[in-house]
Scaffold this active site. Structure first.
Site, PDB file in Angstrom:
ATOM      1  N   GLU B 124       0.806  -1.222   0.000  1.00  0.00           N
ATOM      2  CA  GLU B 124       0.000   0.000   0.000  1.00  0.00           C
ATOM      3  C   GLU B 124       0.839   1.272   0.000  1.00  0.00           C
ATOM      4  OE1 GLU B 124      -3.131  -0.118  -0.581  1.00  0.00           O
ATOM      5  OE2 GLU B 124      -3.253  -2.300  -0.439  1.00  0.00           O
ATOM      6  N   ASP B 215      -0.688  -1.954  -9.330  1.00  0.00           N
ATOM      7  CA  ASP B 215      -1.339  -3.231  -9.080  1.00  0.00           C
ATOM      8  C   ASP B 215      -1.576  -4.015 -10.371  1.00  0.00           C
ATOM      9  OD1 ASP B 215      -1.412  -2.307  -6.547  1.00  0.00           O
ATOM     10  OD2 ASP B 215      -3.572  -1.942  -6.476  1.00  0.00           O
TER      11      ASP B 215
END
Lengths: 730, 730
Positions: B124, B215
């Site tokens: 993250e 991602d």
């Protein structure tokens, strides 16, 4: 009627290495009269913090002062705050040193005031979330921080009361938010205004407790405040006004409040400090943009609304903004690591048992801790890193610590060794030469330059210079004198943030900036026609690319079998640029360091690698400091001639010299450069212009000595030059 | 022509505890086709990261997949990034666990791909400056972060290239800034646009290297992307387009670039993550203000200019925003500390020697590490903490780790013990009962409630519920359906950030928020006329002050001499408020925990301390979850009657019961409440409404069971009520 709690905290600090006359002045104008008045108002409960350097000075000068405070502690009027003893930024220390410094102060306070402190003052309120764990492990329960920090966590004005719980890794502490209005109204507005503000806040927010905490220097030491606070009676007024309002105001110390009231919530604060600090930490040009942005938001009426989302830089950026700060910081970490590696260091801080026990650190740790005093590591409103005596104090104590560490290893005076480590944390190794009398640190990646040359018997870093840089406030020098000070008709003293004064005329002339770091053994190729004046203001053609670029390490070894000498050879195949043509030049420089004395022998070899004959103007630059530019005890010398008149802030040129040097009669040592074949010399001071609490300040940062030669080199031709640098006692 | 470097990084992740069908779906729609295409373009150099849970799943399901990648690694096309094995937020772990998780992944990669990773993917991108030290000590040299972080440090767009050096305590690493445009253009815009952007950036900024990293789920897994990326051929197009431009673009992996190019500078980044995360971390109402502020700046054309100075919250605020996250996090720290206290844990991470050696942690550490997977600890665009199966996975693995730890101490099944520690780091101690079959954690400061009840044989936390809270996006539910999705005419798939879909009708009805945490043994005094419906939506008069306030600990001891039972008695002297009058009521509750089984015996004593006779409506609330609200294997029961139709998302009332419970045929255990004297029961589900990648999602968080009695109490009268909670296998 439910009483509302008003908490009042004062933080007093003078840095390690500050001049004795400043300690004296600040004590007499601020710390002393404050306490004398406080003593007469036993109703005024207060939380006090004194930094270690100040406590040590007071302890030595005026025993009665602390006895007075001790009595106030005993009657419950005063609580004493702990903190890092020598006022370090805990966020940039190894954890063990942070805990050690806090425990040292806690021990001192217990002994001196017979009191167990419960919380700490956080130097410069530089917060980083880890501190929660460190403060908790030091046995402390709370600290105080500006409300700014809390706004950044998404709170509103209505939430800025009482205290909050934060934690790291499950180790909690309490934090009190300092009210910003109070920070500006005390002592700058009439006492009644502060009372009215508190009253209105009760009406608006129905709080239990409100916190004021700020620098004690605002009470008599900041410009204009002595008259206001003492002569015109502001402080007495203030205490009297509070006393009159004690029917609805209750004064409690922080720890009393903590006992009586539950927390206002759980919070996680970002890394931050007070607003101004976060502006100063920004790169100069970004600082300017930040100021403009704030003004724009102000003008559009958006600033208050956007407050939680607007912020400047991290303190850590100072390490990037001022490489000299990084260098000092990394030297400190290096010494700290060396200390922690000692097998029998006493005491070792490795767990949190007996954490409030009386703690007296090893003398070498005390020296290390002194070298961690924050003031010299950064720059904001005060001189900070620009003050050479503060930087010198840091290095002095770090070198002293190093000397003590090496003594533990039973090293005698005549030894020399080499390490290759990444001391400055730039991902590349530097070469560190350490010996009984000298440290010499070489950075192959930055022109093969020397960035630290210590004369260890005197604990003196001769390379402790500073590069001239743009600062956002330099823009203000172009304004007509006094223009920015608009508060003069008001009877209160202006807030220090509003004062811009000029200390000297003609300062605009000094605003030249350097394009490289002021180190030693920097290799120049000057363009034709360059004068000393051009070189001084960095306005000349540099033909080579040898100043800031990488030298390869050709050889590094301990020679003469028995380890009596170390040799390092660096080489760079670089370029000379002239009239749009690039020519290849190889510079190799070999250094040797004998184990006896403080000596650097160097041999330069400049080789023409281009197909043409070349006329070169080669110079080797040294930057060395004896700290004072205008002192009759520090001056240049040529063997046999002491140029006593040639103080270190003078500039000049000389030719046909075989030796040139600087003498320090005060500290009783000299540094000399000797040349196998005669050289021309330019010398001049590097002086900076920085802001301080009372205006702009010119500071001597060091002397540039450039030895230079005009050299004709045939194709594949080579020139050899030998320079010996020696430091010795006189 | 000098080539410019384009670095391409992909991060693939599925959380611990995700459903098998989702692993399958994501693998087939994303991870697999991506690699199949990549294999055919050996010119496309790429840096790949797979999180541990995903690697373990792939390893088990499709051995050929990793063999393929290994071949690409061997031919130099692919480098593999390390990271925390189970994708934890390194910033919230104890240092030893961070280093352990990275070393575990490094070992795995070395074994599986015969490759020594050089850098890590940071989960993250939650950055905290300490990570520099931790990553360095893990033997890694770099990570990649959003350019956002760099803007916050005062850099400009022109600086967002190559990599920077940062460090903590002198331990440096390199950080590559991820270009934001690329993060939005890949794969959402036509490949040529990306190429044009890079070309223009070369012209504008003359950079050496530019970084994309994001991602992998954007390639086929996010809504609409499978069609776009694979069926319509975006990925092939993209790779082909790059291939055609390799005459001026050079593809390098991060570590290759690091070897070849010097850093762009030294930098200190604040704690931050990508922009959206920092918005989500804000308290709900502040999040709304933040969004509005950004819009206002946008409209006034100031946003770009102010970008470096504008930011949202810290990740850590999630711990304050969702106390359930804090609870989970502190349980994790508790288990971690317990593990680290074990004398013979293998291997112990205490230094950085052999840091890249093959590292296979102790099985109990593996369970702990699984319990550190980040996804369940927060909430943003995806379900996160709202997904009960992810929270359950965290607790399951933590309890499993605890079971393994206790086994090391040779504890048998029948034991019980008590600790008083501040497990949740709120500065007050909680009471922790731990036994062979049960953990029961009591918070005296929050209504004497139970905030964790674990059935240890099944590694199941039955108190793993969630409180209903306002979220900023709840406002959007009032908008007409589909209104916010304006991208439909464009052929590219809309960015996931633009999608707001509704999954079910009538969701507005669900938007009731709780005013207290959904725990067990919460003590209510209901106002007259309250209905089940009122109670469900928290719209009823609560007469008492016993829910969120402090109970004193009257007694806590291990009784029956041989330590076979623990007893805790809590008491609160509180108030009942009715018609403007306050009456004093004392509630004491005594709990006993036998060493055998998973049993909580409680005896309530309610005493009237007021001078009048009182009519009270007293209720004890339990919040328990079996995870699934609509499953034929999980339902309510009354002894002798299995209410199979009464699934856990049903609500209802019953009277005159002496026992009531919930059965879990799937996990083979039941929980029952038995009452010495008959009680009335209300039961209903707590369901939340949260956003996810494909719209709004309703989630069953747990069942409320309220047992309640109408009681008449004379002056000084007392009523005793006994409740036994028992969990056992079926």
């Amino acid at each position: 009627m439910k009483k509302r709690v008003f908490m009042f905290g004062i933080h007093n600090h003078q840095p390690v290495g500050n001049f004795d006359h400043i300690f004296k002045e600040t004590f007499n104008n601020g710390y002393l009269p404050f306490i004398n008045i406080l003593e007469r108002y036993p109703e005024i409960r207060i939380s006090l913090h004194y930094s270690g350097p100040l406590m040590e000075w007071i302890e030595k000068e005026d025993v009665g002062y602390f006895d007075k405070i001790r009595r106030m502690v005993e009657r419950g009027q005063v609580e004493i705050l702990s903190g890092g003893f020598y006022e370090p930024l805990l966020s940039i220390l190894p954890e063990e040193d942070s805990i050690g410094q806090i425990r040292m102060m806690t021990g001192f306070i217990r002994e001196r005031f017979n009191y167990d402190p419960k919380g700490i003052w956080l130097a410069e309120r530089v917060w980083t979330p880890d501190l929660s764990r460190i403060i908790n492990l030091s046995g402390m329960k709370y600290t105080v921080l500006d409300d700014t920090h809390f706004f950044y966590a998404g709170l509103n004005h209505k939430d800025m009361f009482g205290y909050y719980i934060t934690e790291k890794e499950g180790y909690p502490i309490a934090i009190f938010p300092i009210d910003k209005f109070l920070r500006y109204s005390i002592p700058f507005k009439h006492p009644q205004e502060t009372i009215e503000y508190i009253k209105k806040s009760v009406a608006d927010y129905n709080f239990d407790g409100i916190t004021y905490a700020d620098d004690g220097e605002k009470f008599g030491i900041w410009p204009g405040t002595y008259k206001w606070v003492y002569e015109e009676g502001w402080l007495e007024d203030f205490f009297r006004t509070i006393k009159e309002n004690l029917y609805w105001i209750e004064m409690l110390t922080f720890s009393e409040y903590l006992e009586k009231y539950p927390p206002s919530g759980r919070i996680y604060l970002p890394m931050a400090s007070y607003e101004e600090m976060m502006e100063w930490a920004l790169p100069a040009h970004v600082g300017v943009r930040y100021e403009e942005a704030l003004k724009e938001l102000e003008n559009k009426g958006m600033r208050e609304r956007l407050k939680p989302f607007i912020r400047g830089g991290l303190w850590d950026n100072f390490l990037s903004k001022y490489p000299e700060s990084n260098q000092m910081h990394k030297k400190m970490l290096y010494v700290s690591k060396k200390a922690r590696n000692l097998p029998n260091l006493f005491p070792r801080v490795t767990n949190n048992e007996d954490r409030t026990e009386y703690y007296k650190p090893d003398p070498l740790l005390v020296e290390l801790y002194k070298g961690q005093c924050n003031c010299a590591y950064w720059h904001g409103l005060f001189g900070g890193i620009y003050l050479n005596h503060l930087r010198h104090a840091v290095y002095k104590h770090l070198i002293k610590a190093e000397n003590l560490i090496d003594k533990r290893y039973c090293k005698d005076k005549d030894w020399i060794m080499m390490e290759k480590i990444d001391i400055d944390a730039d991902n590349h190794n530097e070469i560190l030469i350490s010996g009984g009398e000298i440290n010499a640190y070489i950075d192959p990646d930055y022109g093969g330059s020397f960035f630290e040359i210590d004369y260890r018997p005197k604990c003196f870093n001769l390379s402790n210079t500073l590069t001239r840089r743009e600062e956002p406030y330099h823009r203000k020098i172009k304004l007509p004198n006094g223009d920015t000070h608009t508060n003069e008709t008001i009877s209160q003293p202006p807030s220090i943030h509003d004062i811009i004064k000029k200390k000297e005329k003609g300062m605009e002339d000094m605003l030249s900036y350097d394009w490289y770091l002021r180190r030693s053994f920097l290799d120049h190729f000057l363009g034709e026609g360059t004068t000393l004046q051009d070189f001084m203001i960095c306005s000349y053609p540099e033909k080579g690319d040898f100043i800031r670029n990488r030298y390869e390490i050709v050889e590094d070894e301990t020679i003469k079998g028995d380890g009596r000498e170390i040799r390092v050879i660096l080489r760079r195949l670089g370029q000379i640029h002239e009239n749009g043509v690039y020519r290849e030049i190889e510079v190799s420089k070999g250094f040797s360091f004998p184990q006896k004395g403080a000596i650097i022998n160097s041999i330069y070899r400049i080789k023409n690698r281009s197909p043409e004959e070349l006329q070169l103007w080669f110079g080797v630059e040294f930057n060395l400091t004896l700290l004072s530019g205008d002192d009759s005890q520090r001056y240049y010398f040529i063997p046999g001639i002491e140029l006593k008149e040639e103080r270190l802030n003078k500039s000049g040129e000389a030719i046909e010299l075989k030796e040139f040097g600087m003498k320090d009669e005060y500290n009783k040592f000299q540094i000399s450069l000797s040349f196998e074949e005669p050289t021309a010399i330019w010398y001049f001071p590097v002086e900076t212009l920085s802001q301080s609490e009372s205006g702009f300040q010119r500071t001597y940062q060091g002397s540039v000595i450039l030895s230079h030669w005009k050299i004709g080199l045939k194709r594949e031709g080579m020139k050899e030059i030998s320079i010996k640098l020696e430091i010795k006692e006189i």
